[in-house]
Design a protein around this motif. Structure first.
Motif, mmCIF file in Angstrom:
data_model
loop_
_atom_site.group_PDB
_atom_site.id
_atom_site.type_symbol
_atom_site.label_atom_id
_atom_site.label_comp_id
_atom_site.label_asym_id
_atom_site.label_seq_id
_atom_site.Cartn_x
_atom_site.Cartn_y
_atom_site.Cartn_z
ATOM 1 N N ARG A 67 0.838 -1.209 0.000
ATOM 2 C CA ARG A 67 0.000 0.000 0.000
ATOM 3 C C ARG A 67 0.868 1.253 0.000
ATOM 4 N NH1 ARG A 67 -4.024 -0.043 4.663
ATOM 5 N NH2 ARG A 67 -2.145 0.439 5.825
ATOM 6 N N TYR A 68 1.936 1.252 0.785
ATOM 7 C CA TYR A 68 2.853 2.395 0.842
ATOM 8 C C TYR A 68 3.485 2.644 -0.526
ATOM 9 C CZ TYR A 68 7.008 5.137 1.846
ATOM 10 O OH TYR A 68 7.981 6.087 1.816
ATOM 11 N N GLU A 69 3.943 1.575 -1.189
ATOM 12 C CA GLU A 69 4.571 1.715 -2.513
ATOM 13 C C GLU A 69 3.577 2.266 -3.533
ATOM 14 O OE1 GLU A 69 7.726 1.280 -3.491
ATOM 15 O OE2 GLU A 69 8.329 0.829 -1.438
ATOM 16 N N GLN A 70 2.332 1.779 -3.504
ATOM 17 C CA GLN A 70 1.315 2.252 -4.442
ATOM 18 C C GLN A 70 1.011 3.735 -4.224
ATOM 19 O OE1 GLN A 70 1.478 -0.125 -6.729
ATOM 20 N NE2 GLN A 70 -0.722 -0.141 -6.990
ATOM 21 N N GLU A 71 0.867 4.151 -2.955
ATOM 22 C CA GLU A 71 0.573 5.551 -2.656
ATOM 23 C C GLU A 71 1.740 6.441 -3.050
ATOM 24 O OE1 GLU A 71 -0.489 5.504 1.473
ATOM 25 O OE2 GLU A 71 -2.529 4.792 1.045
ATOM 26 N N LYS A 72 2.960 5.961 -2.836
ATOM 27 C CA LYS A 72 4.155 6.714 -3.226
ATOM 28 C C LYS A 72 4.189 6.895 -4.743
ATOM 29 C CE LYS A 72 9.166 6.516 -2.638
ATOM 30 N NZ LYS A 72 10.270 5.693 -2.138
ATOM 31 N N ARG A 73 3.862 5.835 -5.473
ATOM 32 C CA ARG A 73 3.828 5.903 -6.937
ATOM 33 C C ARG A 73 2.768 6.890 -7.412
ATOM 34 N NH1 ARG A 73 3.162 0.291 -8.376
ATOM 35 N NH2 ARG A 73 5.169 0.003 -7.376
ATOM 36 N N MET A 74 1.600 6.892 -6.751
ATOM 37 C CA MET A 74 0.528 7.825 -7.126
ATOM 38 C C MET A 74 0.922 9.268 -6.837
ATOM 39 S SD MET A 74 -2.898 5.552 -6.193
ATOM 40 C CE MET A 74 -3.487 6.758 -5.091
ATOM 41 N N ARG A 75 1.611 9.504 -5.703
ATOM 42 C CA ARG A 75 2.071 10.860 -5.385
ATOM 43 C C ARG A 75 3.081 11.359 -6.419
ATOM 44 N NH1 ARG A 75 2.115 9.019 0.010
ATOM 45 N NH2 ARG A 75 4.350 8.587 -0.133
ATOM 46 N N GLU A 76 3.990 10.474 -6.842
ATOM 47 C CA GLU A 76 4.989 10.845 -7.851
ATOM 48 C C GLU A 76 4.309 11.182 -9.173
ATOM 49 O OE1 GLU A 76 8.341 11.333 -7.852
ATOM 50 O OE2 GLU A 76 8.162 11.203 -5.672
ATOM 51 N N ALA A 77 3.327 10.384 -9.559
ATOM 52 C CA ALA A 77 2.611 10.632 -10.811
ATOM 53 C C ALA A 77 1.874 11.961 -10.745
ATOM 54 C CB ALA A 77 1.638 9.500 -11.098
ATOM 55 N N LYS A 78 1.285 12.258 -9.590
ATOM 56 C CA LYS A 78 0.558 13.514 -9.420
ATOM 57 C C LYS A 78 1.507 14.704 -9.472
ATOM 58 C CE LYS A 78 -3.322 15.085 -6.669
ATOM 59 N NZ LYS A 78 -4.111 14.851 -5.474
ATOM 60 N N LYS A 79 2.695 14.531 -8.904
ATOM 61 C CA LYS A 79 3.681 15.612 -8.877
ATOM 62 C C LYS A 79 4.177 15.939 -10.290
ATOM 63 C CE LYS A 79 6.734 15.145 -5.617
ATOM 64 N NZ LYS A 79 7.944 14.705 -4.896
ATOM 65 N N ASN A 80 4.292 14.910 -11.128
ATOM 66 C CA ASN A 80 4.835 15.098 -12.467
ATOM 67 C C ASN A 80 3.814 15.564 -13.491
ATOM 68 O OD1 ASN A 80 7.347 14.312 -11.584
ATOM 69 N ND2 ASN A 80 7.039 12.173 -12.116
ATOM 70 N N GLN A 81 2.523 15.501 -13.163
ATOM 71 C CA GLN A 81 1.529 15.929 -14.136
ATOM 72 C C GLN A 81 1.423 17.449 -14.144
ATOM 73 O OE1 GLN A 81 -1.934 13.975 -12.382
ATOM 74 N NE2 GLN A 81 -3.090 15.829 -12.666
ATOM 75 N N THR A 82 1.199 17.994 -15.320
ATOM 76 C CA THR A 82 1.077 19.439 -15.449
ATOM 77 C C THR A 82 -0.399 19.807 -15.513
ATOM 78 O OG1 THR A 82 1.230 19.271 -17.851
ATOM 79 C CG2 THR A 82 3.272 19.708 -16.654
ATOM 80 N N VAL A 83 -0.761 20.842 -14.797
ATOM 81 C CA VAL A 83 -2.143 21.295 -14.771
ATOM 82 C C VAL A 83 -2.235 22.572 -15.599
ATOM 83 C CG1 VAL A 83 -4.015 22.080 -13.302
ATOM 84 C CG2 VAL A 83 -2.477 20.306 -12.497
ATOM 85 N N THR A 84 -3.070 22.549 -16.614
ATOM 86 C CA THR A 84 -3.255 23.718 -17.456
ATOM 87 C C THR A 84 -4.515 24.435 -17.007
ATOM 88 O OG1 THR A 84 -2.248 22.558 -19.306
ATOM 89 C CG2 THR A 84 -3.483 24.529 -19.817
ATOM 90 N N LYS A 85 -4.366 25.696 -16.672
ATOM 91 C CA LYS A 85 -5.519 26.489 -16.260
ATOM 92 C C LYS A 85 -5.942 27.378 -17.420
ATOM 93 C CE LYS A 85 -4.071 26.705 -11.451
ATOM 94 N NZ LYS A 85 -3.584 27.564 -10.380
ATOM 95 N N ILE A 86 -7.209 27.739 -17.425
ATOM 96 C CA ILE A 86 -7.701 28.683 -18.425
ATOM 97 C C ILE A 86 -7.925 30.011 -17.722
ATOM 98 C CG2 ILE A 86 -9.537 29.251 -20.039
ATOM 99 C CD1 ILE A 86 -9.934 26.322 -20.541
ATOM 100 N N LYS A 87 -7.151 31.009 -18.123
ATOM 101 C CA LYS A 87 -7.301 32.356 -17.597
ATOM 102 C C LYS A 87 -8.180 33.125 -18.572
ATOM 103 C CE LYS A 87 -4.106 31.946 -14.327
ATOM 104 N NZ LYS A 87 -4.242 32.300 -12.937
ATOM 105 N N GLU A 88 -8.883 34.129 -18.063
ATOM 106 C CA GLU A 88 -9.733 34.924 -18.942
ATOM 107 C C GLU A 88 -9.349 36.388 -18.840
ATOM 108 O OE1 GLU A 88 -14.399 35.511 -20.217
ATOM 109 O OE2 GLU A 88 -13.960 34.635 -18.267
ATOM 110 N N VAL A 89 -9.260 37.024 -20.016
ATOM 111 C CA VAL A 89 -9.001 38.455 -20.087
ATOM 112 C C VAL A 89 -10.201 39.063 -20.811
ATOM 113 C CG1 VAL A 89 -7.492 40.241 -21.023
ATOM 114 C CG2 VAL A 89 -6.508 38.126 -20.148
ATOM 115 N N ARG A 90 -10.881 39.992 -20.129
ATOM 116 C CA ARG A 90 -12.073 40.624 -20.711
ATOM 117 C C ARG A 90 -11.784 42.059 -21.113
ATOM 118 N NH1 ARG A 90 -17.040 38.856 -16.732
ATOM 119 N NH2 ARG A 90 -16.912 36.621 -17.139
ATOM 120 N N MET A 91 -12.462 42.485 -22.154
ATOM 121 C CA MET A 91 -12.358 43.879 -22.610
ATOM 122 C C MET A 91 -13.655 44.265 -23.303
ATOM 123 S SD MET A 91 -9.555 43.048 -25.539
ATOM 124 C CE MET A 91 -8.603 42.050 -24.446
ATOM 125 N N GLN A 92 -13.729 45.530 -23.726
ATOM 126 C CA GLN A 92 -14.915 46.026 -24.430
ATOM 127 C C GLN A 92 -14.534 46.410 -25.850
ATOM 128 O OE1 GLN A 92 -16.202 49.129 -21.740
ATOM 129 N NE2 GLN A 92 -17.679 47.727 -20.812
#
Length: 195
Positions: A67-92
């Motif tokens: 269980r420890y090894e599996q959780e460690k592997r999942m934490r490593e995978a989560k750390k290496n994934q990149t999260v892309t956010k969508i920012k918004e810029v509004r104008m008139q």
């Protein structure tokens, strides 16, 4: 299957299981009670790793360590994934040159951080009668980004959504590439010409 859902030892429901011992040797099909007894004699656990097989496949191992090894592997995978956010810029539609430069700097900063940017033009009242002005503003923003050598990919062209017209741009693959987005067909044509 999640670690919490794994059945171990006496929680295994099937009558017979296919057993793999701690060394990885296949012991074959055994009575579940006998397999649990074998695991307990070794000071280990019998873990059901493939419950959908017929009969279910179980391994003899140290469940806490597993269980420890599996959780460690999942934490490593989560750390290496990149999260892309969508920012918004509004104008008139009636935006001044200085404001456009400020907005383009913000867009450049967001793209530099690896975020996608939704650039929106908001129409109020009678401005809805002249949505073509929003398209002009969005084209000007893209021109300013091109002049500032900002690498971007136009993911979605100008589209009306209620009272807003917006486009979406994503960071370019590399900064040395062409900054202005061209249609995929034009890119393919130029690659075919090069061959």
């Amino acid at each position: 299957m999640a670690i919490k859902e794994l059945r171990i030892n006496r929680k295994i429901r099937s009558r017979e299981v296919f057993v793999i011992d701690a060394d990885g040797t296949q012991r074959g099909v055994m009575n579940t009670y006998d397999a649990v007894q074998m695991a307990e004699d070794l000071g280990l656990d019998l873990v059901e790793v493939s419950p959908n097989a017929n009969p279910p496949v179980c391994k003899i191992l140290d469940f806490g360590k597993y269980r420890y090894e599996q959780e460690k592997r999942m934490r490593e995978a989560k750390k290496n994934q990149t999260v892309t956010k969508i920012k918004e810029v509004r104008m008139q539609p009636k935006i001044e040159k200085h404001d456009m430069e400020t907005k383009s700097r913000a867009i450049t900063e967001f793209l530099g951080e690896g975020n996608k940017v939704k650039i929106s033009v908001r129409f109020r009242g009678r401005e809805l009668a002249h949505t073509e002005l929003g398209k002009v503003v969005l084209d000007k923003i893209l021109d300013v980004l091109g002049q500032n050598n900002v690498s971007y990919i136009l993911e979605r062209s100008a589209k009306m959504e209620g009272r807003m017209m917006s486009i979406t741009v994503a960071p370019g693959k590399n900064t040395t590439a062409s900054t202005k987005n061209t249609d995929a067909g034009e890119n393919l044509a130029s690659e075919d010409d090069a061959e």
